[in-house]
Design an enzyme around this catalytic site. Sequence first.
Site, PDB file in Angstrom:
ATOM      1  N   CYS A 173     -10.407  19.519  -4.908  1.00 45.68           N
ATOM      2  CA  CYS A 173     -11.060  18.217  -5.045  1.00 45.68           C
ATOM      3  C   CYS A 173     -12.005  18.020  -3.863  1.00 45.68           C
ATOM      4  CB  CYS A 173     -10.004  17.117  -5.074  1.00 45.68           C
ATOM      5  SG  CYS A 173     -10.645  15.464  -4.766  1.00 45.68           S
ATOM      6  N   GLU A 174     -13.270  17.776  -4.142  1.00 48.30           N
ATOM      7  CA  GLU A 174     -14.240  17.649  -3.058  1.00 48.30           C
ATOM      8  C   GLU A 174     -14.121  16.334  -2.293  1.00 48.30           C
ATOM      9  OE1 GLU A 174     -18.260  15.902  -5.190  1.00 48.30           O
ATOM     10  OE2 GLU A 174     -17.959  18.067  -5.194  1.00 48.30           O
ATOM     11  N   HIS A 175     -13.346  15.406  -2.800  1.00 52.17           N
ATOM     12  CA  HIS A 175     -13.192  14.122  -2.115  1.00 52.17           C
ATOM     13  C   HIS A 175     -12.133  14.162  -1.019  1.00 52.17           C
ATOM     14  CE1 HIS A 175     -14.723  12.384  -6.164  1.00 52.17           C
ATOM     15  NE2 HIS A 175     -15.714  12.678  -5.363  1.00 52.17           N
ATOM     16  N   HIS A 176     -11.089  14.976  -1.216  1.00 55.54           N
ATOM     17  CA  HIS A 176     -10.004  15.051  -0.228  1.00 55.54           C
ATOM     18  C   HIS A 176      -9.693  16.469   0.224  1.00 55.54           C
ATOM     19  CE1 HIS A 176      -9.256  11.301  -2.572  1.00 55.54           C
ATOM     20  NE2 HIS A 176      -9.071  10.803  -1.371  1.00 55.54           N
ATOM     21  N   GLN A 214     -13.290  17.266 -11.581  1.00 57.18           N
ATOM     22  CA  GLN A 214     -12.932  17.848 -12.876  1.00 57.18           C
ATOM     23  C   GLN A 214     -14.007  17.605 -13.924  1.00 57.18           C
ATOM     24  OE1 GLN A 214      -8.883  17.070 -14.127  1.00 57.18           O
ATOM     25  NE2 GLN A 214      -9.390  17.354 -16.278  1.00 57.18           N
ATOM     26  N   HIS A 242      -3.897  16.477 -10.197  1.00 50.29           N
ATOM     27  CA  HIS A 242      -4.629  16.350  -8.935  1.00 50.29           C
ATOM     28  C   HIS A 242      -3.675  15.956  -7.812  1.00 50.29           C
ATOM     29  CE1 HIS A 242      -8.859  16.294 -10.601  1.00 50.29           C
ATOM     30  NE2 HIS A 242      -8.110  16.259 -11.691  1.00 50.29           N
ATOM     31  N   CYS A 244      -4.449  14.944  -4.935  1.00 48.96           N
ATOM     32  CA  CYS A 244      -4.919  13.747  -4.236  1.00 48.96           C
ATOM     33  C   CYS A 244      -4.379  12.481  -4.887  1.00 48.96           C
ATOM     34  CB  CYS A 244      -6.439  13.713  -4.191  1.00 48.96           C
ATOM     35  SG  CYS A 244      -7.236  13.771  -5.807  1.00 48.96           S
TER      36      CYS A 244
END
Length: 283
Positions: A173-176, A214, A242, A244
């Site tokens: 996940c590119e956010h976390h 995703q 996920h 996250c």
Amino acid sequence: MAASKNDSGSNGEHHHDHEHEHEHEHEHDHSTNGTFISPVPLKKKKTIKDLTVGTGTPLQTRAASPLILRAPIDSDGLSWPSIGARNRIDQSPEEANGREVRIANAVKTILKELGEDTDREGLLETPERYARAMLFFTKGYEDNIRDVIKKAVFEEDHDEMVIVRDIEIYSLCEHHLVPFFGKAHIAYIPNKRVLGLSKLARLAEMYARRFQVQERLTKQIAMALSEILRPRGVAVVIEATHMCMVSRGVQKTGSSTTTSCMLGCFREQQKTREEFLTLLGRK
């Protein structure tokens, strides 16, 4: 002021309706001591056009990711590469080692800031291990789609649905920067050309080994397959968990996320889409 003079007139002979009075106020500069005071314009209700000024999208949201607005395959065979992907591909062994050392040093700083002792036995080589792991997790940026597909496109007089389901995927996940993982299901209806079945899994693997969301991952697989084969239609469904969401934040351990992308006849024809979803539901 002119308005007050009119109000003091006798017998109420001079009348203004409210609309003309507002117009009159905006036609003249207002001042109390000779200083110009700009009149305050009346507020008007914002339209969709107003909300899109400067952004091109409603409600001040950002424009769509350039990672899917560009062509699926670049002239050199890379597919939506990261900004530094070509540097990674062309680096010498010495440059590759230097990159790994810099990542390891950055990880060591993070560990120290988290309050850990980077000299204790369990963490002595962790920064180096993490650096190698991250380079592997993001190796999909470096994959050349021509090398992935190779010569596995075949002319075949087949126009019925092809489905490869339950392809395991692991991504970040590119956010976390924590993992999400699950299964991808890929289908297409050929237009005189078919692809070796293992290549569908390799295609999913190539895009999964990147920093992802995703939704984008689903669309990238579908768009690339459509570009390679020019089929009558493509459908991709991904079901993933996920970390996250499971291990932090709301911590809902039973949750999963399903995304889909339908192109061509899968999008345009309800019966084709329903056939795919029905076949997908069979165990």
